[in-house]
Scaffold this motif. Structure first.
Motif, short mmCIF file in Angstrom:
data_model
loop_
_atom_site.label_atom_id
_atom_site.label_comp_id
_atom_site.label_asym_id
_atom_site.label_seq_id
_atom_site.Cartn_x
_atom_site.Cartn_y
_atom_site.Cartn_z
N ALA A 1 0.85 -1.16 -0.04
CA ALA A 1 0.15 0.03 -0.06
C ALA A 1 0.83 1.23 0.24
O ALA A 1 0.52 2.38 -0.58
CB ALA A 1 -1.02 0.03 1.10
N LEU A 2 2.10 1.21 0.60
CA LEU A 2 2.82 2.26 0.70
C LEU A 2 3.54 2.52 -0.74
O LEU A 2 3.57 3.60 -1.01
CB LEU A 2 3.86 2.27 1.72
CG LEU A 2 5.12 3.05 1.64
CD1 LEU A 2 4.62 4.37 2.06
CD2 LEU A 2 6.09 2.64 2.73
N ARG A 3 3.84 1.27 -1.04
CA ARG A 3 4.44 1.36 -2.42
C ARG A 3 3.61 1.98 -3.54
O ARG A 3 3.66 2.89 -4.51
CB ARG A 3 4.93 -0.11 -3.04
CG ARG A 3 5.85 -0.13 -4.36
CD ARG A 3 6.19 -1.31 -4.66
NE ARG A 3 7.11 -2.01 -3.98
CZ ARG A 3 6.55 -2.94 -2.93
NH1 ARG A 3 5.69 -3.45 -2.59
NH2 ARG A 3 7.87 -3.26 -1.89
N ARG A 4 2.38 1.66 -3.57
CA ARG A 4 1.35 2.30 -4.27
C ARG A 4 1.40 3.73 -4.24
O ARG A 4 1.25 4.62 -4.85
CB ARG A 4 -0.10 1.67 -4.31
CG ARG A 4 -0.01 0.19 -4.80
CD ARG A 4 -1.46 -0.33 -4.96
NE ARG A 4 -2.15 -0.24 -3.81
CZ ARG A 4 -2.02 -1.34 -2.80
NH1 ARG A 4 -1.41 -2.47 -3.28
NH2 ARG A 4 -2.86 -1.55 -1.84
N ALA A 5 1.20 4.10 -3.27
CA ALA A 5 1.22 5.69 -2.48
C ALA A 5 2.42 6.39 -3.23
O ALA A 5 2.10 7.45 -3.83
CB ALA A 5 1.03 5.97 -1.32
#
Length: 271
Positions: free
Chosen positions: A162-166
């Motif tokens: 989820a952090l990577r997508r953000a």
């Protein structure tokens, strides 16, 4: 003696408040460039003509201010306080030196993440093993871009994907602050709130915290109980703000000039 203030503000609400303040002091005359019909070259010249310039940061004539010929409504170098990554570094450094202070007790676990290229996010995360090796679904963190405000591009995540997508969704934002999410904040009837306190910094330098703090709540809440809680926490709030100002004032990323002043807003959440 009549002094001249130059006003050049984009926000009409703020401009009217500042004008009203000057009108209460007959020894000041105000030239409002915000509504003038001067040419661009004339406007540029007038900005450095008054004893005081109250306007947008980008329009301050820093040569005039640095020469001591004009008072300005902002500090020139203040990223140590207003940029999240710089503030995180400065407060973490202060807390390490003062482990028993109010600021050390108030800071959540915080790390700075540098993402030079979204194709190398995994390499960047290698520098933050606390997040890289997080237990997915069991830990919650929040990611905040250092340069933005008003919660733009803020991400709450419980897994690295989820952090990577953000991060991939904001490729132009290269500096981020990662904080362990405050999962058990003080609430009012189950609703979260935070405290907003305004601090006026003048010269080089003195800081004045406004004693009436605001309680900003989720929608649909009565303010009474929250206001009582804010009053109970006021001493801690002032202590945290005081230590924060001390933490940044000795760093090169915050350089207060004697003929400048600025109003800052501090947001605090209590646990």
């Amino acid at each position: 003696m009549v002094c001249t203030a130059i006003l050049d503000l984009d926000d009409d609400y703020l401009r009217r408040l500042v004008l009203a303040g000057f009108q209460a002091h007959p020894n000041w005359t105000v030239e409002d460039l915000s509504t003038s019909e001067l040419s661009e070259s004339e406007t540029e010249r007038h900005r450095s003509s008054g004893l005081l310039f109250w306007g947008e940061y980008e329009r301050i004539d820093w040569d005039t201010v640095s020469a001591g010929a004009q008072v300005a409504s902002s500090y020139c170098i203040r990223k140590g306080l207003i940029r999240k990554a710089h503030l995180a570094f400065n407060t973490k450094k202060w807390a390490a030196k003062h482990p028993r202070g109010r600021l050390a007790a108030a800071l959540p676990e915080t790390w700075v993440l540098e993402v030079d290229d979204v194709d190398y996010i995994d390499e960047a995360l290698y520098e933050v093993p606390e997040v890289r090796d997080m237990k997915e679904g069991e830990e919650v963190w929040i990611a905040k871009p250092s340069l933005t405000n008003q919660a733009l591009s803020v991400c709450i995540f419980d897994r690295v994907d989820a952090l990577r997508r953000a991060l991939e969704a904001a490729p132009d934002l290269r500096e981020w602050v990662l904080q362990r999410y405050v999962s058990n904040p003080l609430t009012v009837e189950g609703r979260k709130f935070h405290i907003r306190t305004y601090v006026l910094c003048i010269g080089a330098f003195t800081a004045y915290a406004y004693s009436d703090s605001l309680a900003l709540l989720a929608q649909g809440m009565e303010l009474g109980e929250a206001e009582d809680r804010v009053q109970q926490m006021q001493q801690d709030v002032m202590g945290i703000i005081g230590e924060t100002m001390e933490a940044v004032s000795s760093e090169l990323s915050f350089f207060p000039l004697p003929n400048c002043f600025e109003l800052f807003g501090f947001d605090l959440m209590t646990r």
